[in-house]
Design a protein around this motif. Structure first.
Motif, short mmCIF file in Angstrom:
data_model
loop_
_atom_site.label_atom_id
_atom_site.label_comp_id
_atom_site.label_asym_id
_atom_site.label_seq_id
_atom_site.Cartn_x
_atom_site.Cartn_y
_atom_site.Cartn_z
N ARG A 39 0.83 -1.21 0.00
CA ARG A 39 0.00 0.00 0.00
C ARG A 39 0.87 1.26 0.00
O ARG A 39 0.57 2.23 -0.70
CB ARG A 39 -0.93 0.00 1.21
CG ARG A 39 -1.99 -1.11 1.18
CD ARG A 39 -2.89 -1.03 2.40
NE ARG A 39 -3.71 0.16 2.36
CZ ARG A 39 -4.86 0.27 1.71
NH1 ARG A 39 -5.34 -0.75 1.03
NH2 ARG A 39 -5.54 1.39 1.73
N THR A 46 1.79 6.85 -6.60
CA THR A 46 0.73 7.80 -6.97
C THR A 46 1.14 9.22 -6.60
O THR A 46 0.88 10.17 -7.35
CB THR A 46 -0.57 7.42 -6.28
OG1 THR A 46 -0.91 6.06 -6.59
CG2 THR A 46 -1.71 8.33 -6.75
N GLU A 216 -12.60 4.28 -11.46
CA GLU A 216 -12.10 3.11 -10.75
C GLU A 216 -10.86 3.49 -9.94
O GLU A 216 -9.96 4.15 -10.44
CB GLU A 216 -11.78 1.99 -11.73
CG GLU A 216 -11.47 0.67 -11.06
CD GLU A 216 -11.37 -0.48 -12.07
OE1 GLU A 216 -11.69 -0.24 -13.25
OE2 GLU A 216 -11.01 -1.59 -11.65
N ASN A 217 -10.80 3.09 -8.68
CA ASN A 217 -9.72 3.38 -7.72
C ASN A 217 -9.72 4.83 -7.26
O ASN A 217 -8.81 5.24 -6.53
CB ASN A 217 -8.34 3.05 -8.31
CG ASN A 217 -8.23 1.60 -8.74
OD1 ASN A 217 -8.72 0.72 -8.05
ND2 ASN A 217 -7.60 1.36 -9.87
N GLU A 220 -10.40 5.25 -3.19
CA GLU A 220 -9.41 4.69 -2.28
C GLU A 220 -8.01 5.26 -2.48
O GLU A 220 -7.27 5.46 -1.52
CB GLU A 220 -9.36 3.17 -2.43
CG GLU A 220 -8.40 2.49 -1.46
CD GLU A 220 -8.42 0.98 -1.60
OE1 GLU A 220 -9.16 0.50 -2.48
OE2 GLU A 220 -7.71 0.30 -0.83
N TRP A 221 -7.63 5.53 -3.75
CA TRP A 221 -6.22 5.82 -4.03
C TRP A 221 -5.96 7.23 -4.55
O TRP A 221 -4.81 7.57 -4.83
CB TRP A 221 -5.69 4.81 -5.05
CG TRP A 221 -5.72 3.41 -4.57
CD1 TRP A 221 -6.58 2.44 -4.94
CD2 TRP A 221 -4.85 2.82 -3.59
NE1 TRP A 221 -6.32 1.27 -4.28
CE2 TRP A 221 -5.25 1.47 -3.43
CE3 TRP A 221 -3.79 3.27 -2.84
CZ2 TRP A 221 -4.63 0.59 -2.57
CZ3 TRP A 221 -3.17 2.40 -1.97
CH2 TRP A 221 -3.59 1.09 -1.83
N TRP A 239 -5.28 9.52 -9.70
CA TRP A 239 -5.45 8.18 -9.14
C TRP A 239 -5.07 7.15 -10.20
O TRP A 239 -5.18 7.41 -11.39
CB TRP A 239 -6.87 7.95 -8.62
CG TRP A 239 -7.93 8.02 -9.68
CD1 TRP A 239 -8.51 6.99 -10.35
CD2 TRP A 239 -8.55 9.22 -10.21
NE1 TRP A 239 -9.44 7.43 -11.25
CE2 TRP A 239 -9.49 8.80 -11.18
CE3 TRP A 239 -8.40 10.58 -9.95
CZ2 TRP A 239 -10.27 9.69 -11.88
CZ3 TRP A 239 -9.19 11.46 -10.67
CH2 TRP A 239 -10.11 11.03 -11.61
N PRO A 242 -6.55 0.72 -13.57
CA PRO A 242 -6.34 -0.71 -13.28
C PRO A 242 -5.01 -1.22 -13.80
O PRO A 242 -4.38 -2.06 -13.17
CB PRO A 242 -7.53 -1.38 -13.98
CG PRO A 242 -8.59 -0.33 -14.02
CD PRO A 242 -7.87 0.96 -14.18
N MET A 245 -2.41 -0.22 -11.34
CA MET A 245 -2.54 -0.99 -10.10
C MET A 245 -1.95 -2.38 -10.26
O MET A 245 -1.26 -2.90 -9.37
CB MET A 245 -4.01 -1.09 -9.71
CG MET A 245 -4.61 0.23 -9.22
SD MET A 245 -3.86 0.82 -7.68
CE MET A 245 -4.36 -0.47 -6.56
N ARG A 249 1.02 -3.58 -7.82
CA ARG A 249 0.73 -4.58 -6.79
C ARG A 249 1.84 -5.62 -6.75
O ARG A 249 2.38 -6.03 -7.77
CB ARG A 249 -0.61 -5.25 -7.07
CG ARG A 249 -1.80 -4.37 -6.74
CD ARG A 249 -3.07 -5.17 -6.66
NE ARG A 249 -4.23 -4.33 -6.44
CZ ARG A 249 -4.62 -3.88 -5.26
NH1 ARG A 249 -3.93 -4.20 -4.19
NH2 ARG A 249 -5.70 -3.12 -5.14
#
Length: 662
Positions: A39, A46, A216-217, A220-221, A239, A242, A245, A249
């Protein structure tokens, strides 16, 4: 029921429970820190992307605003012409996609000049708040940026206002109208490869979103930062998409669980095996039978003496098939020699156990001939003088694959970072080159202004000399004679009156000639050809130099700028022939084709001294006139005379109804 409880007690002994608890806590702790690290990595990447995008946007907005400020500096020394304004405004529109128009407002807030993008029909927004912004910009003497507003057609636009000052005198404003979506899309086009979504808000309202962005995201981000601009503040939100991400990840949390589980199970098995070894060989054999790890024993001659169920499952052999066989049957052929050497060395060493997969990968060979990655350890035990080797191994093919995927992911990420770094360096070099080109353009403009001022001053000096040597002397003579007549009180004789009339007529003719030289009226009334013929006829009479004029091609509708430039260049060239060459003859040839006008003035005089063709004001003014029309002027000189050749491009525009003065 009692047997079940007894089996549970035997299986879940205190040692096994302690190992299980420690392994579980260690595995969950490692997994937790791996997730935290993942995280933090995503948020850090980001944040870096947000800072990079903010810096890129700030830099581009400053560069665009600087270009508009340079337009305002055209008034710094003197009033620019409409042609100069149009040229530089057009250059700004060409190099700044999304700029809809550049406008000059005078101090009374009235529109004077405006340059639009070709084909631009969208109405310009910002009229409601423009008065306030104009007042603020004038008071602060700095450039201001309006909030992004919506035009009547739904297009989002902003207005940039730059006050104009000529030294301390206020001369108005330079206004720039920009399509927000296209301008910001052009500035931020280079971040598309980062796989990040981006939006800009102003006063709580979203005014721009990067193409391809989605929600999307976002919740949260997303990370936010303010972009402070002169006159307004943009709220930037960034942000990851996908794709980003998936790149950021890590496989480490899942690998941690797998390795922790495997390690915990292995430790549990080892603990259980230790207990059963101390109790009895039978209990030991039972544990081996249910062990999740492959356990293989061999004697000093490397013959297999123990092969548990896990080993049967991993290697594909049954215990009946493999017992008594050499250990090499379970090892790929290319590793058998080194395996024998390692076992022999281990037998001679003082170590009781050895992790065979701690320095290099260990491979096993199945019954079907396939190879797989193993985690293996070997131990030795001396029983009644005989050495027994015990090998505990497990199939870690999935873990190795996960590790390889993780390594490749990190390598891909590092490669992307290097590529992005190279792209940013190239973009920085391109920006530096553009800045140098703009500085060079400014220097050329300043040099042009200085040279034009020198040319203007020289023309004024020539005019003063003409007036002083001609009409002024005649008027002084007339004034002297009339004063003497007044003092003598005698009647004037007819001869004196005739002389006075001659002087008055000569003065009028000379004033008419000076007026014609300042602005030839025939050029507007009858066109270039007849204006040239009239001037050459008068020049020959005044100077005594015989000039021959040859005209070819259609000279209609050349445009007043072209006609005036040709007339002035020929006028200056013939003046130089009369004053400097000593030639009694000269030729003027002019020809027009579809795309070019060519002018040639030649004499048979003494030529131009070396170095004077660049330093002379007359030649400098001719060169500047040709250069302003994107043409070229070439001077050829020698002992047999001087030839000046001029070539100007033609666009054949319609004759303007309002012609500029010379």
């Amino acid at each position: 029921m009692g047997r079940i409880r007894k089996a549970v007690r035997l299986t879940l002994s205190p040692a096994v429970l302690i190992v299980m608890a420690v392994a579980l806590v260690a595995t969950l702790t490692a997994w937790y820190f791996a997730k935290i690290n993942e995280r933090d990595h995503i948020r850090r990447m980001t944040g870096l992307a947000t800072s990079a995008i903010s810096a890129d946007l700030n830099s581009d907005m400053e560069a665009w605003l600087l270009g508009q400020i340079r337009l305002a500096r055209m008034w710094e020394f003197e009033e620019p012409t409409y042609e100069q304004w149009s040229a530089f405004a057009g250059l700004y529109l060409e190099h700044h996609p999304g700029c809809l128009a550049i406008e000059w407002l005078d101090p009374a807030y009235e529109e004077r000049w405006i340059s639009r993008v070709p084909g631009q029909k969208i109405p310009l927004a910002g009229a409601a708040s423009r008065e306030r912004l104009l007042a603020d910009a004038q008071n602060s003497k700095t450039a201001l940026l309006s909030e992004i507003v919506v035009s009547s057609t739904g297009q989002r636009q902003w207005v940039t206002i730059v006050p104009i000052f000529q030294k301390t005198r206020f001369r108005g404003f330079v206004l720039g109208y920009f399509d927000a979506q296209r301008s910001l899309g052009t500035m931020l086009n280079d971040i598309a490869g980062l796989n990040f979504s981006m939006a800009i808000e102003e006063s709580g309202t979203e005014v721009f979103r990067l193409a391809g962005s989605n929600n999307e995201n976002l919740a949260e981000w997303a990370q936010e930062i303010n972009v402070n601009l002169p006159g307004t503040i943009w709220h930037l939100r960034v942000w990851p998409k996908p794709e980003a991400m998936s790149e950021m990840r890590s496989k480490l949390p899942m690998a941690t669980l797998l390795f922790g589980t495997a390690a915990g199970l292995m430790l549990m098995v080892i603990a259980r095996i230790g207990e059963f070894l101390r109790s009895s060989q039978q209990r030991f054999s039972g544990i081996l039978a249910i062990s999740a790890e492959a356990v293989i024993s061999m004697d000093a001659s490397e013959k297999i003496t123990l092969f548990n169920r896990a080993a049967e499952s991993i290697f594909g052999y049954s215990a009946v098939e493999i017992l008594g066989e050499p250990m090499e049957r379970l090892i790929p052929e290319r590793f058998r020699k080194i395996h024998r050497e390692h076992v022999a060395h281990f037998a001679r060493s003082r170590k009781d156990s050895l992790l065979m997969s701690d320095r290099s990968r260990v491979f096993g060979l199945r019954k079907d001939g396939s190879e797989f990655h193993m985690a293996a350890s070997i131990s030795k035990l001396s029983i009644a003088g005989d050495i027994v080797f015990t090998i505990i191994c497990s199939d870690v093919t999935d873990a190795v694959r996960a590790e390889e995927l993780l390594r490749r992911s990190h390598e891909d990420l590092e490669l992307r970072v290097r590529e992005r770094t190279i792209e940013l360096e190239e973009a920085n070099q391109s920006l530096q080159l553009e800045i140098l080109e703009r500085k060079r353009a400014e220097e050329e403009i300043q040099d042009l202004s200085r040279r034009m001022m020198r040319v203007q001053e020289e023309e004024r000096r020539n005019l003063a000399r003409e007036l002083h040597d001609g009409p002024t002397q005649n008027v002084v003579t007339l004034s002297f004679h009339m004063g003497r007549m007044e003092r003598s009180q005698n009647p004037v004789s007819p001869a004196v009156l005739e002389e006075w009339m001659r002087l008055a007529e000569q003065t009028a003719n000379e004033l008419r000639t000076v007026s014609y030289l300042l602005h030839p009226p025939l050029l507007e009334e009858l066109g270039l050809k007849m204006a040239l013929e009239s001037y050459i006829d008068g020049f020959s009479k005044r100077s005594g130099v015989q000039v021959t004029l040859t005209c070819q091609g259609d000279m209609d509708k050349l445009g007043f700028d072209i006609e005036l430039a040709v007339f002035r260049i020929m006028q200056e060239a013939l003046s130089n022939v009369h004053r400097h060459s000593g030639s009694q003859t000269a030729t003027v040839e002019i020809s027009c084709s579809r795309n070019f006008l060519r002018l040639q003035i030649a004499d048979q005089g003494r030529g131009i001294a070396p170095g004077m063709d660049r330093s002379g004001v007359g030649l400098g003014s001719m060169r500047e006139r040709a250069r302003l029309l994107k043409g070229k002027l070439v001077v050829e000189t020698g002992d047999t005379g001087t030839t000046i050749q001029v070539e100007l491009p033609l666009s054949r525009p319609e004759i303007s109804s309002s012609r500029a003065s010379a």
